[in-house]
Design a protein around this motif. Structure first.
Motif, short mmCIF file in Angstrom:
data_model
loop_
_atom_site.label_atom_id
_atom_site.label_comp_id
_atom_site.label_asym_id
_atom_site.label_seq_id
_atom_site.Cartn_x
_atom_site.Cartn_y
_atom_site.Cartn_z
N ALA A 174 24.04 11.91 -12.93
CA ALA A 174 23.15 12.65 -13.03
C ALA A 174 23.17 13.17 -14.22
O ALA A 174 23.59 13.29 -14.74
CB ALA A 174 24.47 14.01 -12.25
N VAL A 190 21.21 20.39 -11.55
CA VAL A 190 20.98 18.92 -11.93
C VAL A 190 19.51 18.32 -11.58
O VAL A 190 18.78 19.32 -10.99
CB VAL A 190 22.30 17.80 -10.83
CG1 VAL A 190 22.13 17.14 -10.80
CG2 VAL A 190 23.34 18.75 -10.82
N SER A 235 18.17 15.21 -12.28
CA SER A 235 17.87 14.38 -11.48
C SER A 235 19.75 13.33 -10.94
O SER A 235 20.10 13.63 -11.78
CB SER A 235 17.12 13.06 -12.94
OG SER A 235 17.64 12.60 -13.78
N ILE A 236 18.75 12.34 -9.87
CA ILE A 236 19.98 11.52 -9.27
C ILE A 236 19.51 9.98 -9.78
O ILE A 236 18.66 9.83 -9.11
CB ILE A 236 20.37 11.95 -8.08
CG1 ILE A 236 21.02 12.92 -8.68
CG2 ILE A 236 21.96 10.60 -7.73
CD1 ILE A 236 21.02 14.05 -6.90
N THR A 237 20.39 9.33 -10.74
CA THR A 237 20.62 7.97 -10.90
C THR A 237 20.95 6.54 -11.03
O THR A 237 22.29 7.07 -11.43
CB THR A 237 19.71 7.64 -12.48
OG1 THR A 237 18.73 8.54 -12.56
CG2 THR A 237 19.33 6.48 -12.73
N TYR A 251 18.33 14.29 1.99
CA TYR A 251 19.40 14.76 0.62
C TYR A 251 19.77 15.94 1.63
O TYR A 251 18.74 16.80 2.42
CB TYR A 251 18.63 15.52 -0.70
CG TYR A 251 19.51 16.42 -1.20
CD1 TYR A 251 20.01 15.81 -2.67
CD2 TYR A 251 19.71 17.47 -1.14
CE1 TYR A 251 20.42 16.47 -3.14
CE2 TYR A 251 19.95 18.37 -1.89
CZ TYR A 251 21.40 17.85 -2.99
OH TYR A 251 21.95 18.53 -3.75
N THR A 301 29.40 17.43 -8.06
CA THR A 301 28.90 17.53 -9.25
C THR A 301 30.19 18.35 -10.46
O THR A 301 31.34 19.10 -9.52
CB THR A 301 27.83 18.58 -9.57
OG1 THR A 301 27.98 19.81 -8.97
CG2 THR A 301 26.32 18.02 -8.61
#
Length: 210
Positions: A75, A84, A86-88, A111, A199
């Protein structure tokens, strides 16, 4: 003489009582030991059964999914480090899958967290807060045949970057620290892949959520 005989008889009777008591104590001890042994065996059996059930369920879930996660979930926070951005994560084909399209138009994305639920096609580039928290999705094959970028086959790996809106407005609530979120990737055919993470207590530019 008679008194002596009576005393001897009483002593013998008392001894029989003591012998009977000892026998009862030994019998009770055997029963207790047997009960403890039976409880231990039952507990071990139940634990083994539950463990086998959990393993089987995990295997079934993996087998029914089209995709399987590969590597860590990363993240990234926005510049202000208050949301946050972006999430990769990486995906590969699940065991037994022969090949699946990773074209964005053929994948749905859901989501959710404690504040919201947002669903859309993965084919988005600049979605606003009026639509939800999901802003953009990028899917790139990073391992495999480059001649077929939209097809994920056995041994291939694709990277997915999900960009989020970082402002709490309209239908979007920013993803903040100490929050559990869930991403569900739904292909056109086969089972979905669920990524769920929490998170950290403090947001940083790059966060390895494992």
């Amino acid at each position: 003489m008679k008194n002596v005989f009576v005393q001897m008889q009483n002593l013998y009777s008392d001894r029989k009582g003591i012998t009977g008591l000892e026998t009862a104590i030994i019998l009770i001890a055997f029963i207790v030991v047997a009960a403890v042994f039976a409880f231990t065996v039952m507990t071990t059996g139940l634990f083994s059964t539950e463990k086998a059930k959990t393993t089987a369920q995990a295997g079934i879930a993996e087998a029914s999914s089209t995709f399987a996660p590969k590597g860590a979930v990363i993240a990234a926070a926005n510049g202000a480090k208050n949301a946050v951005e972006s999430i990769t994560f990486q995906i590969t084909t699940a065991s037994g899958s022969t090949g699946t399209s990773i074209a964005k138009s053929k994948i749905a994305l859901i989501y959710s967290d404690d504040n919201q639920r947002d669903s859309t096609s993965a084919n988005i580039t600049a979605r606003g807060t009026d639509d939800g928290i999901l802003k953009a999705v990028v899917i790139n094959k990073i391992v495999g045949d480059g001649a077929s970028p939209d097809l994920l086959q056995q041994g291939d790996v694709a990277e997915i970057i999900v960009t989020l809106n970082t402002t709490t407005a309209a239908k979007a609530t920013k993803l903040d620290k100490n929050q559990i979120f869930r991403l569900e990737l739904i292909p056109q055919q086969g089972g979905s892949l669920i990524i769920s993470r929490k998170t950290p207590p403090e947001l940083m530019k790059v966060m390895n959520l494992e």
